[in-house]
Design a protein around this motif. Sequence first.
Motif, PDB file in Angstrom:
ATOM      1  N   VAL A  12       0.835  -1.205   0.000  1.00 23.21           N
ATOM      2  CA  VAL A  12       0.000   0.000   0.000  1.00 23.21           C
ATOM      3  C   VAL A  12       0.870   1.255   0.000  1.00 23.21           C
ATOM      4  N   LYS A  13       1.988   1.233   0.727  1.00 20.92           N
ATOM      5  CA  LYS A  13       2.891   2.393   0.712  1.00 20.92           C
ATOM      6  C   LYS A  13       3.479   2.593  -0.683  1.00 20.92           C
ATOM      7  N   ASN A  16       0.991   4.369  -2.676  1.00 19.65           N
ATOM      8  CA  ASN A  16       0.962   5.805  -2.407  1.00 19.65           C
ATOM      9  C   ASN A  16       2.064   6.527  -3.177  1.00 19.65           C
ATOM     10  N   TYR A  39      -2.343  -1.189  -7.688  1.00 16.96           N
ATOM     11  CA  TYR A  39      -3.602  -1.138  -6.938  1.00 16.96           C
ATOM     12  C   TYR A  39      -4.217  -2.526  -6.839  1.00 16.96           C
ATOM     13  N   LEU A  67      -6.394   0.051   8.411  1.00 15.29           N
ATOM     14  CA  LEU A  67      -5.673   1.227   7.910  1.00 15.29           C
ATOM     15  C   LEU A  67      -5.254   1.033   6.458  1.00 15.29           C
ATOM     16  N   ALA A  68      -4.831  -0.175   6.114  1.00 17.19           N
ATOM     17  CA  ALA A  68      -4.462  -0.453   4.720  1.00 17.19           C
ATOM     18  C   ALA A  68      -5.681  -0.308   3.815  1.00 17.19           C
ATOM     19  N   ARG A  70      -8.208   1.656   4.382  1.00 14.36           N
ATOM     20  CA  ARG A  70      -8.486   3.094   4.303  1.00 14.36           C
ATOM     21  C   ARG A  70      -7.538   3.771   3.312  1.00 14.36           C
ATOM     22  N   GLN A  71      -6.272   3.352   3.307  1.00 11.32           N
ATOM     23  CA  GLN A  71      -5.316   3.915   2.349  1.00 11.32           C
ATOM     24  C   GLN A  71      -5.699   3.535   0.922  1.00 11.32           C
ATOM     25  N   HIS A  74      -8.430   5.837  -0.050  1.00  9.89           N
ATOM     26  CA  HIS A  74      -7.878   7.166  -0.359  1.00  9.89           C
ATOM     27  C   HIS A  74      -7.243   7.156  -1.750  1.00  9.89           C
ATOM     28  N   PHE A  75      -6.501   6.091  -2.046  1.00  8.16           N
ATOM     29  CA  PHE A  75      -5.902   5.973  -3.372  1.00  8.16           C
ATOM     30  C   PHE A  75      -6.980   5.959  -4.446  1.00  8.16           C
TER      31      PHE A  75
END
Length: 151
Positions: A12-13, A16, A39, A67-68, A70-71, A74-75
């Motif tokens: 996921v990072k 980003n 993705y 959290l992953a 949620r990221q 967001h992406f």
Amino acid sequence: MIAEIATVISVVKGLNDAIGALKEAGGHATDLSSVMDRYAKANEAVQDVESKNVGKLSVKDSMQLQLAKRQLAHFNQTLKDQMLMAGLGADYKEIMNRVEESRLEHEKQIRIAKIRRRKNIAFAKQLGVAFTAAVIGFGVILGLILLIFKK
């Protein structure tokens, strides 16, 4: 499980980082396919961890997984904004339709796995009760036989 969660977070990072590359590229098709590949991998990693560890995650692991997710959301919003600004709204809708189909299938598989797990636990409990009853019954019968023939 911790290693799987760490892998999901690192993927996921990396996703980003790809957002920045997408913003700089202005939505070129090759860059877009690279970002969508990342993705898809991140989404699959989250789904794999969820499906493999249904009901087994610790609170910490569950929070990291959330959290992953949620990221990823967001992406998704950033990707939508970038594609709409680049005039690729129809492409975005088509891509997200495929992602949505995959997500629905994944949720269906998770529900099935949870039901299967509940049934397996119930079966194990029933098996334990039956085994205990058999041992107690065998003990009672053996005791009666010994009592009868002792005279």
